[in-house]
Enzyme design. Structure first.
Site, short mmCIF file in Angstrom:
data_model
loop_
_atom_site.label_atom_id
_atom_site.label_comp_id
_atom_site.label_asym_id
_atom_site.label_seq_id
_atom_site.Cartn_x
_atom_site.Cartn_y
_atom_site.Cartn_z
N ARG A 50 -27.72 -18.22 32.75
CA ARG A 50 -28.03 -19.78 33.24
C ARG A 50 -28.73 -20.09 34.21
NH1 ARG A 50 -21.57 -21.04 33.76
NH2 ARG A 50 -22.46 -23.21 34.04
N LEU B 87 -17.16 -12.91 30.66
CA LEU B 87 -17.90 -13.89 30.14
C LEU B 87 -17.49 -15.22 30.68
CD1 LEU B 87 -18.03 -13.13 26.37
CD2 LEU B 87 -19.84 -12.96 27.94
N ASP B 88 -18.24 -16.36 31.17
CA ASP B 88 -18.01 -17.36 31.83
C ASP B 88 -16.90 -17.98 30.64
OD1 ASP B 88 -19.29 -17.17 33.95
OD2 ASP B 88 -21.20 -18.23 33.04
N LYS B 89 -16.04 -19.11 31.20
CA LYS B 89 -14.94 -19.72 30.33
C LYS B 89 -15.70 -20.39 29.05
CE LYS B 89 -12.31 -23.89 30.16
NZ LYS B 89 -12.06 -25.21 30.88
#
Length: 354
Positions: A281, A176-178
């Site tokens: 996104r 998962l992205d930060k």
């Protein structure tokens, strides 16, 4: 087996040697040759052999101590840790001579220290002998990378489980992205890790997200976006929907279901069919609905959200060992839930076993 949902605070275990593994999702070579956990400099004395006469210093050193990468050796040279004939040499292109004595001080780098276990509070949703599911908070980097060589989820996993030191990426099989919160599955053995990687590639792992985006939803309630994603040719720090005839990229497919809208924006449920970098996104931005606070793709802070409004709310897969179907749901984080209240958007969590 244990079914848990609590915060586990752990003390780092002794550092072990992590298995080298190439990360296909990054462009940075982090194989710098040192054993994870090495924290003391070591001095080595050597002499160049006749076949090495005239070679670049970094190339000659790589031949003498091949278990260290050239990138790591170049860093040592640039840092003044290599002397030839008693003189410090700072240029990797320096040409060596046969029989020249050389002294190398092997020092730990941020990259080599990235594989240290750290004490970290992990929200463990489920754990058994084979795998675990965690609820990652926003702001936690999953894997060490430039600018984040410590304090990552991988460091926390190494501190949580001594077996993680024997697994590539401490058992992490997807990311998962930060600033994305939510559920992740982590393997606790190599057999299960390989099985989970195959399951993700075969698209039998169900991953669902909720996203808060700018703009009221228009058109059909459900939309499938099948648009390849690659590096943005005009902005190398971003990904973008690309034409594969003109730019490199990979197929990407996301299913979107409109949940609710207001004059401020919309709440959308997202299901991944593929797992490309920044996929949700990018696809949301391509539809004219950038995520709230997603600065990279055109979103702006709103409703108290200061990080991209994306949460991995649901994870389901078949257990690779027991063949038991597993399904997990994660409640919205406080900032996300508060934003929905401010915008007057209703949300009903999936009715899944906890």
């Amino acid at each position: 087996m244990k079914n848990l949902k609590k915060i586990i605070s752990v003390t780092p275990l002794a550092a072990g040697v992590a298995e080298n593994d190439t990360d296909t999702d990054t462009d940075t070579d982090t194989d710098l040759g040192e054993e994870p956990g090495a924290d003391e400099p070591e001095t080595r004395c050597l002499t160049f052999d006749p076949p090495q006469h005239g070679l670049r210093l970094d190339v000659a050193l790589a031949g003498c101590i091949p278990w260290f990468s050239r990138q790591y050796l170049q860093q040592l040279i640039g840092g003044g840790d290599v002397s030839v004939c008693g003189k410090v040499i700072r240029k990797p292109a320096f040409r060596v001579k046969a029989a020249d004595p050389c002294v190398v001080v092997l020092r730990p780098t941020p990259q080599s220290l990235a594989f240290l276990p750290e004490s970290m509070a992990l929200v463990v949703v489920y754990i058994d002998d084979h795998l675990m599911v965690i609820n990652k908070p926003a702001g936690l980097v999953v894997h060490p990378a430039p600018g984040h060589w410590s304090g990552t989820l991988m460091n926390g996993l190494l501190g949580f489980d001594s077996r993680a030191t024997r697994l590539p990426r401490a058992g992490i099989v997807h990311r998962l992205d930060k600033d994305t919160s939510g559920l992740m599955v982590v393997a606790r053995s190599r057999v299960v890790m390989d099985a989970l990687v195959r399951a993700i590639a075969a698209r039998t792992v169900n991953r669902q997200y909720v996203a808060l985006a700018h703009g009221a939803w228009q058109g059909a309630q459900c939309r499938d976006i099948n648009a390849p994603i690659g590096r943005d040719p005009r902005h190398r720090l971003r990904m973008a929907v690309v034409d594969l005839a003109l730019h490199p990229g990979k197929p990407a497919r996301t299913s979107f279901r409109h949940v609710a809208s207001s004059i401020h924006g919309c709440l959308v449920q997202c299901s991944l069919d593929t797992g490309r970098t920044h996929q949700i996104r990018v696809h949301m931005a391509s539809m004219g609905h950038p995520l709230v606070a997603d600065h990279l793709y055109g979103g702006q802070p709103a409703a108290g959200m200061q990080r991209q409004a994306l949460h991995a709310c649901h994870l389901a897969f078949v257990h690779p060992v027991t063949s038991q179907p597993l399904s997990f749901a994660a409640d919205l984080p406080d900032d996300f839930a508060s934003a929905l209240v401010q915008w007057g958007l209703p949300y009903t969590p999936p009715n899944l076993p906890r």
